[in-house]
Design a protein around this motif. Sequence first.
Motif, PDB file in Angstrom:
ATOM      1  N   TYR A   1       0.837  -1.195   0.000  1.00 19.74           N
ATOM      2  CA  TYR A   1       0.000   0.000   0.000  1.00 19.74           C
ATOM      3  C   TYR A   1       0.873   1.246   0.000  1.00 19.74           C
ATOM      4  O   TYR A   1       1.782   1.373   0.834  1.00 19.74           O
ATOM      5  CB  TYR A   1      -0.902  -0.018   1.234  1.00 19.74           C
TER       6      TYR A   1
ATOM      7  N   LEU B   1      -6.259  12.810   1.287  1.00 18.26           N
ATOM      8  CA  LEU B   1      -5.740  11.774   0.403  1.00 18.26           C
ATOM      9  C   LEU B   1      -5.895  12.198  -1.057  1.00 18.26           C
ATOM     10  O   LEU B   1      -6.992  12.568  -1.496  1.00 18.26           O
ATOM     11  CB  LEU B   1      -6.492  10.464   0.666  1.00 18.26           C
TER      12      LEU B   1
ATOM     13  N   TYR C   1      -3.996   6.722  -4.120  1.00 15.77           N
ATOM     14  CA  TYR C   1      -3.385   5.622  -3.407  1.00 15.77           C
ATOM     15  C   TYR C   1      -3.287   4.403  -4.308  1.00 15.77           C
ATOM     16  O   TYR C   1      -3.893   4.353  -5.386  1.00 15.77           O
ATOM     17  CB  TYR C   1      -4.136   5.301  -2.113  1.00 15.77           C
TER      18      TYR C   1
ATOM     19  N   VAL D   1      -2.808  -0.064  -4.057  1.00 17.03           N
ATOM     20  CA  VAL D   1      -2.748  -1.274  -3.220  1.00 17.03           C
ATOM     21  C   VAL D   1      -1.780  -2.308  -3.786  1.00 17.03           C
ATOM     22  O   VAL D   1      -1.681  -3.420  -3.265  1.00 17.03           O
ATOM     23  CB  VAL D   1      -4.140  -1.885  -3.005  1.00 17.03           C
TER      24      VAL D   1
ATOM     25  N   ASP E   1      -5.881   4.254  -7.389  1.00 18.61           N
ATOM     26  CA  ASP E   1      -7.253   4.723  -7.212  1.00 18.61           C
ATOM     27  C   ASP E   1      -7.212   6.143  -6.684  1.00 18.61           C
ATOM     28  O   ASP E   1      -6.199   6.601  -6.137  1.00 18.61           O
ATOM     29  CB  ASP E   1      -8.023   3.814  -6.259  1.00 18.61           C
ATOM     30  N   GLN E   2      -8.333   6.833  -6.860  1.00 17.05           N
ATOM     31  CA  GLN E   2      -8.409   8.230  -6.444  1.00 17.05           C
ATOM     32  C   GLN E   2      -8.763   8.346  -4.979  1.00 17.05           C
ATOM     33  O   GLN E   2      -9.538   7.553  -4.432  1.00 17.05           O
ATOM     34  CB  GLN E   2      -9.463   8.962  -7.278  1.00 17.05           C
ATOM     35  N   GLY E   3      -8.227   9.402  -4.380  1.00 19.84           N
ATOM     36  CA  GLY E   3      -8.608   9.730  -3.023  1.00 19.84           C
ATOM     37  C   GLY E   3      -9.604  10.864  -3.003  1.00 19.84           C
ATOM     38  O   GLY E   3     -10.443  10.987  -3.892  1.00 19.84           O
TER      39      GLY E   3
ATOM     40  N   GLN F   1      -0.075  -3.803   4.045  1.00 22.96           N
ATOM     41  CA  GLN F   1      -1.513  -3.930   4.226  1.00 22.96           C
ATOM     42  C   GLN F   1      -1.923  -5.391   4.229  1.00 22.96           C
ATOM     43  O   GLN F   1      -1.814  -6.083   3.235  1.00 22.96           O
ATOM     44  CB  GLN F   1      -2.237  -3.206   3.098  1.00 22.96           C
TER      45      GLN F   1
ATOM     46  N   ARG G   1      -5.007  -6.216   6.279  1.00 20.41           N
ATOM     47  CA  ARG G   1      -6.429  -5.894   6.268  1.00 20.41           C
ATOM     48  C   ARG G   1      -6.537  -4.419   6.640  1.00 20.41           C
ATOM     49  O   ARG G   1      -5.923  -3.973   7.590  1.00 20.41           O
ATOM     50  CB  ARG G   1      -7.197  -6.765   7.263  1.00 20.41           C
ATOM     51  N   GLY G   2      -7.306  -3.703   5.899  1.00 15.18           N
ATOM     52  CA  GLY G   2      -7.376  -2.278   6.138  1.00 15.18           C
ATOM     53  C   GLY G   2      -6.137  -1.592   5.583  1.00 15.18           C
ATOM     54  O   GLY G   2      -5.273  -2.214   4.977  1.00 15.18           O
ATOM     55  N   THR G   3      -6.054  -0.318   5.826  1.00 13.00           N
ATOM     56  CA  THR G   3      -4.922   0.448   5.312  1.00 13.00           C
ATOM     57  C   THR G   3      -3.630   0.044   6.005  1.00 13.00           C
ATOM     58  O   THR G   3      -2.566   0.024   5.402  1.00 13.00           O
ATOM     59  CB  THR G   3      -5.156   1.949   5.531  1.00 13.00           C
ATOM     60  N   GLY G   4      -3.720  -0.273   7.268  1.00 12.06           N
ATOM     61  CA  GLY G   4      -2.516  -0.613   7.997  1.00 12.06           C
ATOM     62  C   GLY G   4      -1.833   0.625   8.545  1.00 12.06           C
ATOM     63  O   GLY G   4      -2.146   1.747   8.182  1.00 12.06           O
ATOM     64  N   GLU G   5      -0.878   0.415   9.412  1.00  8.50           N
ATOM     65  CA  GLU G   5      -0.112   1.498  10.014  1.00  8.50           C
ATOM     66  C   GLU G   5       0.756   2.143   8.934  1.00  8.50           C
ATOM     67  O   GLU G   5       1.585   1.478   8.307  1.00  8.50           O
ATOM     68  CB  GLU G   5       0.754   0.950  11.139  1.00  8.50           C
ATOM     69  N   LEU G   6       0.573   3.429   8.717  1.00  9.43           N
ATOM     70  CA  LEU G   6       1.296   4.128   7.668  1.00  9.43           C
ATOM     71  C   LEU G   6       2.672   4.589   8.143  1.00  9.43           C
ATOM     72  O   LEU G   6       2.826   5.070   9.270  1.00  9.43           O
ATOM     73  CB  LEU G   6       0.505   5.348   7.203  1.00  9.43           C
TER      74      LEU G   6
END
Lengths: 115, 114
Positions: B31, B45, B48, B50, B56-58, B96, B98-103
């Motif tokens: 991600y 955002l 982004y 994956v 994809d657009q934010g 990632q 599951r979910g975005t995860g810790e950035l």
Amino acid sequence: ELKVEQNPLFLSMQEGKNYTIYCNYSTTSDRLYWYRQDPGKSLESLFVLLSNGAVKQEGRLMASLDTKARLSTLHITAAVHDLSATYFCAVDGPRTQGGSEKLVFGKGTKLTVNP
Amino acid sequence: NAGVTQTPKFQVLKTGQSMTLQCAQDMNHEYMSWYRQDPGMGLRLIHYSVGAGITDQGEVPNGYNVSRSTTEDFPLRLLSAAPSQTSVYFCASSFQIRGTGELFFGEGSRLTVL
């Protein structure tokens, strides 16, 4: 559309005092993140909360998550000057049709701890 | 450990010029994302990804293009800079599951459009 609201946006407190920052979000999510940003710097991860009732503590900071209330709190205990920074919460939104997810940030809480 | 590397750190453009902000990560993160930070607006955002080949657009994608040809790199292109694009730009990545995860964030790129 997921909205994330933090309050207060500005917080000035004295060393040694306790306070809580609130993060409310508008749609169902069970994953919430807290970040810290020092002036002119990047963001660093503080806490990752992955389930209802999750509680994490690091030093004078403690974060909790209530997914039913759609609320997370960041509690500051006996504040010290080094905690002065801007704190952001961020929430994973619903999956898009493509299966990916977007992380939405609150506007941040600027904390100033005075001697 | 390099982590997330952004270049340049500072850039001044004239209206209508184009440029690319570079972002590279060496953590094998799937991600990657671009945010802009403006006073009083928090982080918003832009785009982004994956994984390689998927973008994809934010929230605020207009005026920006991205591509993801490799896992490591996620450049952000400004096609015709406008003063409204004056901002601090952050690239971030996560592992990632599951979910975005810790950035994990880069150091930021401060862009001024005159």
